[in-house]
Design a protein around this motif. Sequence first.
Motif, mmCIF file in Angstrom:
data_model
loop_
_atom_site.group_PDB
_atom_site.id
_atom_site.type_symbol
_atom_site.label_atom_id
_atom_site.label_comp_id
_atom_site.label_asym_id
_atom_site.label_seq_id
_atom_site.Cartn_x
_atom_site.Cartn_y
_atom_site.Cartn_z
ATOM 1 N N ASP A 232 1.001 -1.262 -0.034
ATOM 2 C CA ASP A 232 -0.126 -0.054 -0.322
ATOM 3 C C ASP A 232 0.811 1.172 -0.007
ATOM 4 O O ASP A 232 0.673 2.286 -0.799
ATOM 5 C CB ASP A 232 -0.884 -0.059 1.310
ATOM 6 C CG ASP A 232 -1.949 -1.077 1.153
ATOM 7 O OD1 ASP A 232 -2.338 -1.482 -0.138
ATOM 8 O OD2 ASP A 232 -2.662 -1.326 1.903
ATOM 9 N N ALA A 233 2.027 1.157 0.592
ATOM 10 C CA ALA A 233 2.635 2.368 0.773
ATOM 11 C C ALA A 233 3.526 2.579 -0.694
ATOM 12 O O ALA A 233 3.608 3.864 -0.951
ATOM 13 C CB ALA A 233 3.840 2.200 1.848
ATOM 14 N N GLU A 234 3.907 1.522 -1.311
ATOM 15 C CA GLU A 234 4.313 1.598 -2.539
ATOM 16 C C GLU A 234 3.498 2.428 -3.753
ATOM 17 O O GLU A 234 3.736 3.175 -4.344
ATOM 18 C CB GLU A 234 4.791 0.328 -3.129
ATOM 19 C CG GLU A 234 6.211 -0.255 -2.509
ATOM 20 C CD GLU A 234 7.352 0.779 -3.024
ATOM 21 O OE1 GLU A 234 7.255 1.018 -3.925
ATOM 22 O OE2 GLU A 234 8.213 0.685 -1.883
ATOM 23 N N ARG A 235 2.262 1.971 -3.566
ATOM 24 C CA ARG A 235 1.022 2.353 -4.384
ATOM 25 C C ARG A 235 0.890 3.950 -3.875
ATOM 26 O O ARG A 235 0.635 4.968 -5.074
ATOM 27 C CB ARG A 235 -0.312 1.816 -4.179
ATOM 28 C CG ARG A 235 -0.216 0.329 -4.792
ATOM 29 C CD ARG A 235 -1.689 -0.140 -4.791
ATOM 30 N NE ARG A 235 -2.122 -0.885 -3.402
ATOM 31 C CZ ARG A 235 -1.846 -1.703 -3.207
ATOM 32 N NH1 ARG A 235 -1.266 -2.698 -4.051
ATOM 33 N NH2 ARG A 235 -2.366 -2.476 -2.186
ATOM 34 N N VAL A 236 0.907 4.169 -2.675
ATOM 35 C CA VAL A 236 0.760 5.644 -2.218
ATOM 36 C C VAL A 236 2.103 6.544 -2.952
ATOM 37 O O VAL A 236 1.623 7.766 -3.700
ATOM 38 C CB VAL A 236 0.730 5.949 -0.599
ATOM 39 C CG1 VAL A 236 0.914 7.490 -0.138
ATOM 40 C CG2 VAL A 236 -0.315 5.431 -0.329
ATOM 41 N N TRP A 237 3.243 6.108 -2.677
ATOM 42 C CA TRP A 237 4.251 6.959 -3.393
ATOM 43 C C TRP A 237 4.073 6.854 -4.898
ATOM 44 O O TRP A 237 4.306 8.229 -5.461
ATOM 45 C CB TRP A 237 5.713 6.130 -3.249
ATOM 46 C CG TRP A 237 6.418 6.363 -1.939
ATOM 47 C CD1 TRP A 237 6.539 5.403 -1.170
ATOM 48 C CD2 TRP A 237 6.662 7.512 -0.933
ATOM 49 N NE1 TRP A 237 7.273 5.738 0.400
ATOM 50 C CE2 TRP A 237 7.648 7.160 -0.173
ATOM 51 C CE3 TRP A 237 6.698 8.796 -1.593
ATOM 52 C CZ2 TRP A 237 7.941 8.182 1.001
ATOM 53 C CZ3 TRP A 237 7.222 9.723 -0.786
ATOM 54 C CH2 TRP A 237 7.842 9.400 0.527
#
Length: 260
Positions: A232-237
């Motif tokens: 999810d963090a990668e998608r936010v970045w």
Amino acid sequence: MPEVDTRPLETARRLAEGGDLDGAAKILAELAADTEGPDRAQAAVGLAAVLQERGDVPGARAAARTALATGHPEFAAQAACLLARSFEAEDRPDQARAAWQAALGLGNPGYVPVAHLALARLAAGEEEAREALRAALATGDPEIAPQAALWLAELLLADGEAGQAAQTVLEALEIPEAADGPRLRVLLGIAHLELACAEFTAAVEEGGDAETSALAIELLARTLPLRGRDEDAERVWRYGLDHADEQLAAEVRLRLDRDI
């Protein structure tokens, strides 16, 4: 020479402690059979315990029911708990629930917290479990209430109700001499992380100025891994880096690169 207590109940206790379960059972059975006797409730629950230890489960349950029928606030409550645990051991949840409900009905505050917690464990569904856990927490018992709070807060977090989870933990932490303080505080921190993620997400979705939005994206992307949500963090970045607003994308790139 000290006096020796020769009361039948005391004699039965000494026999049981000495390993003479049959002798103890005989005395206790006689006392339990005396419907007018002052020691009937105590003798009946004692008999239930002795028979349980002897492996006579049906006999133990019959004795426990005798004690329960007396309505004695202490010994009937003990009998209800013995019955409930006996049924739980045989994976008979309906009978166990009924016995725990009987323990509650006797109103002895010493048994109410553990009965509520047991009813949560035996609940047919999550909502029923939540109600029982709230009841256990409301007792304020320093041992049982924190257990209920931890369990309830975990359910709430799993359902995305971080605010209620935090409030639940705070309620437990306010109990004098509450057990599991460190675990409660860790769970409170987790709830706050979830609340923070929700606020950062809302800030991104509301679309503020580029600097504020980039900050919200960074904070969200750096907080999510603390909850084990690396993807999810990668998608936010990626959302920030690929944003149509070039100024916002550039701000996000700066924030990502400064940690490399």
